[in-house]
Scaffold this motif. Structure first.
Motif, PDB file in Angstrom:
ATOM      1  N   ALA A  27       0.853  -1.184   0.000  1.00 26.79           N
ATOM      2  CA  ALA A  27       0.000   0.000   0.000  1.00 26.79           C
ATOM      3  C   ALA A  27       0.892   1.238   0.000  1.00 26.79           C
ATOM      4  CB  ALA A  27      -0.898   0.001   1.229  1.00 26.79           C
ATOM      5  N   ALA A  28       0.413   2.289  -0.627  1.00 27.69           N
ATOM      6  CA  ALA A  28       1.203   3.512  -0.741  1.00 27.69           C
ATOM      7  C   ALA A  28       1.124   4.391   0.500  1.00 27.69           C
ATOM      8  CB  ALA A  28       0.747   4.306  -1.960  1.00 27.69           C
ATOM      9  N   SER A  29       0.051   4.243   1.299  1.00 26.77           N
ATOM     10  CA  SER A  29      -0.117   5.094   2.477  1.00 26.77           C
ATOM     11  C   SER A  29      -0.625   4.261   3.645  1.00 26.77           C
ATOM     12  CB  SER A  29      -1.110   6.220   2.188  1.00 26.77           C
ATOM     13  OG  SER A  29      -2.407   5.686   2.014  1.00 26.77           O
ATOM     14  N   MET A  30      -0.486   4.807   4.845  1.00 27.46           N
ATOM     15  CA  MET A  30      -1.007   4.117   6.022  1.00 27.46           C
ATOM     16  C   MET A  30      -2.520   4.030   5.954  1.00 27.46           C
ATOM     17  SD  MET A  30      -0.644   2.434   8.780  1.00 27.46           S
ATOM     18  CE  MET A  30       1.026   2.606   9.360  1.00 27.46           C
ATOM     19  N   ASP A  31      -3.176   5.054   5.438  1.00 27.38           N
ATOM     20  CA  ASP A  31      -4.630   5.024   5.306  1.00 27.38           C
ATOM     21  C   ASP A  31      -5.068   3.875   4.398  1.00 27.38           C
ATOM     22  OD1 ASP A  31      -7.200   6.190   5.942  1.00 27.38           O
ATOM     23  OD2 ASP A  31      -7.275   6.820   3.839  1.00 27.38           O
ATOM     24  N   GLU A  32      -4.360   3.697   3.295  1.00 23.83           N
ATOM     25  CA  GLU A  32      -4.666   2.585   2.389  1.00 23.83           C
ATOM     26  C   GLU A  32      -4.405   1.247   3.079  1.00 23.83           C
ATOM     27  OE1 GLU A  32      -3.144   0.797  -1.892  1.00 23.83           O
ATOM     28  OE2 GLU A  32      -2.647   2.873  -1.383  1.00 23.83           O
ATOM     29  N   ALA A  33      -3.339   1.171   3.865  1.00 23.01           N
ATOM     30  CA  ALA A  33      -3.010  -0.075   4.579  1.00 23.01           C
ATOM     31  C   ALA A  33      -4.099  -0.412   5.592  1.00 23.01           C
ATOM     32  CB  ALA A  33      -1.656   0.059   5.269  1.00 23.01           C
ATOM     33  N   ILE A  34      -4.570   0.580   6.344  1.00 23.95           N
ATOM     34  CA  ILE A  34      -5.636   0.343   7.323  1.00 23.95           C
ATOM     35  C   ILE A  34      -6.929  -0.035   6.601  1.00 23.95           C
ATOM     36  CG2 ILE A  34      -7.075   1.425   9.100  1.00 23.95           C
ATOM     37  CD1 ILE A  34      -4.262   0.702  10.082  1.00 23.95           C
ATOM     38  N   GLY A  35      -7.187   0.578   5.465  1.00 20.16           N
ATOM     39  CA  GLY A  35      -8.364   0.216   4.667  1.00 20.16           C
ATOM     40  C   GLY A  35      -8.311  -1.232   4.216  1.00 20.16           C
ATOM     41  N   ALA A  46      -7.066 -12.665   9.312  1.00 16.67           N
ATOM     42  CA  ALA A  46      -6.342 -11.957  10.370  1.00 16.67           C
ATOM     43  C   ALA A  46      -5.239 -11.127   9.726  1.00 16.67           C
ATOM     44  CB  ALA A  46      -5.733 -12.963  11.344  1.00 16.67           C
ATOM     45  N   VAL A  47      -5.163  -9.876  10.107  1.00 14.70           N
ATOM     46  CA  VAL A  47      -4.053  -9.025   9.668  1.00 14.70           C
ATOM     47  C   VAL A  47      -3.075  -8.985  10.836  1.00 14.70           C
ATOM     48  CG1 VAL A  47      -3.352  -6.764   8.872  1.00 14.70           C
ATOM     49  CG2 VAL A  47      -5.528  -7.711   8.131  1.00 14.70           C
ATOM     50  N   LEU A  48      -1.889  -9.526  10.610  1.00 14.19           N
ATOM     51  CA  LEU A  48      -0.926  -9.713  11.687  1.00 14.19           C
ATOM     52  C   LEU A  48       0.076  -8.585  11.825  1.00 14.19           C
ATOM     53  CD1 LEU A  48      -0.191 -13.473  11.044  1.00 14.19           C
ATOM     54  CD2 LEU A  48      -1.863 -12.474  12.589  1.00 14.19           C
ATOM     55  N   LEU A  49       0.340  -7.885  10.726  1.00 13.64           N
ATOM     56  CA  LEU A  49       1.394  -6.884  10.772  1.00 13.64           C
ATOM     57  C   LEU A  49       1.238  -5.899   9.627  1.00 13.64           C
ATOM     58  CD1 LEU A  49       4.238  -6.033  11.944  1.00 13.64           C
ATOM     59  CD2 LEU A  49       5.220  -7.562  10.238  1.00 13.64           C
ATOM     60  N   ILE A  50       1.451  -4.635   9.929  1.00 11.50           N
ATOM     61  CA  ILE A  50       1.631  -3.614   8.899  1.00 11.50           C
ATOM     62  C   ILE A  50       3.027  -3.065   9.112  1.00 11.50           C
ATOM     63  CG2 ILE A  50       0.927  -1.366   8.009  1.00 11.50           C
ATOM     64  CD1 ILE A  50      -1.931  -2.034   8.872  1.00 11.50           C
ATOM     65  N   GLU A  51       3.830  -3.139   8.067  1.00 10.21           N
ATOM     66  CA  GLU A  51       5.234  -2.735   8.140  1.00 10.21           C
ATOM     67  C   GLU A  51       5.490  -1.687   7.068  1.00 10.21           C
ATOM     68  OE1 GLU A  51       9.164  -5.378   8.399  1.00 10.21           O
ATOM     69  OE2 GLU A  51       8.043  -5.640   6.537  1.00 10.21           O
ATOM     70  N   GLY A  52       6.105  -0.580   7.468  1.00  6.42           N
ATOM     71  CA  GLY A  52       6.386   0.497   6.528  1.00  6.42           C
ATOM     72  C   GLY A  52       7.859   0.660   6.259  1.00  6.42           C
ATOM     73  N   ASP A  53       8.180   1.171   5.089  1.00  4.63           N
ATOM     74  CA  ASP A  53       9.569   1.465   4.734  1.00  4.63           C
ATOM     75  C   ASP A  53      10.173   2.510   5.659  1.00  4.63           C
ATOM     76  OD1 ASP A  53       9.440  -0.337   2.650  1.00  4.63           O
ATOM     77  OD2 ASP A  53       9.099   1.203   1.114  1.00  4.63           O
ATOM     78  N   ASP A  54       9.314   3.294   6.320  1.00  3.31           N
ATOM     79  CA  ASP A  54       9.779   4.327   7.243  1.00  3.31           C
ATOM     80  C   ASP A  54      10.052   3.796   8.648  1.00  3.31           C
ATOM     81  OD1 ASP A  54       7.206   3.815   8.101  1.00  3.31           O
ATOM     82  OD2 ASP A  54       6.514   5.885   7.944  1.00  3.31           O
ATOM     83  N   GLY A  55       9.942   2.475   8.829  1.00  3.49           N
ATOM     84  CA  GLY A  55      10.192   1.861  10.139  1.00  3.49           C
ATOM     85  C   GLY A  55       8.935   1.609  10.947  1.00  3.49           C
ATOM     86  N   THR A  56       7.788   2.029  10.457  1.00  2.00           N
ATOM     87  CA  THR A  56       6.524   1.788  11.143  1.00  2.00           C
ATOM     88  C   THR A  56       6.247   0.294  11.216  1.00  2.00           C
ATOM     89  OG1 THR A  56       5.623   3.854  10.296  1.00  2.00           O
ATOM     90  CG2 THR A  56       4.032   2.215  11.049  1.00  2.00           C
TER      91      THR A  56
END
Length: 72
Positions: A27-35, A46-56
């Motif tokens: 996903a390009a944004s956190m909002d898109e990832a949460i969506g 089950a969504v186990l993890l959201i990991e971002g290139d920014d370290g999130t």
């Protein structure tokens, strides 16, 4: 970019080694990832993890909290 890692409902937390074996969606944004996490939750996954290139890194509990906030 953010990666959303999902598994069948009832799956536990994942280790870094297991992460490479799981399906994920980019996903390009956190909002898109949460969506996407909301969509997966509605379809019984089950969504186990959201990991971002920014370290999130959001674990399953943090994702659940974000979904609850989004719905209210």
């Amino acid at each position: 970019m953010y990666r959303i890692y999902s598994a069948p409902a009832g799956a536990d937390d994942i280790s870094p080694l297991e992460r490479d074996k799981l399906l994920h969606k980019d996903a390009a944004s956190m909002d898109e990832a949460i969506g996407w996490a909301a969509h997966m939750s509605r379809t019984g996954h089950a969504v186990l993890l959201i990991e971002g290139d920014d370290g999130t890194m959001l674990g399953a509990g943090e994702i659940a909290s974000a979904l609850r906030r989004r719905m209210s």
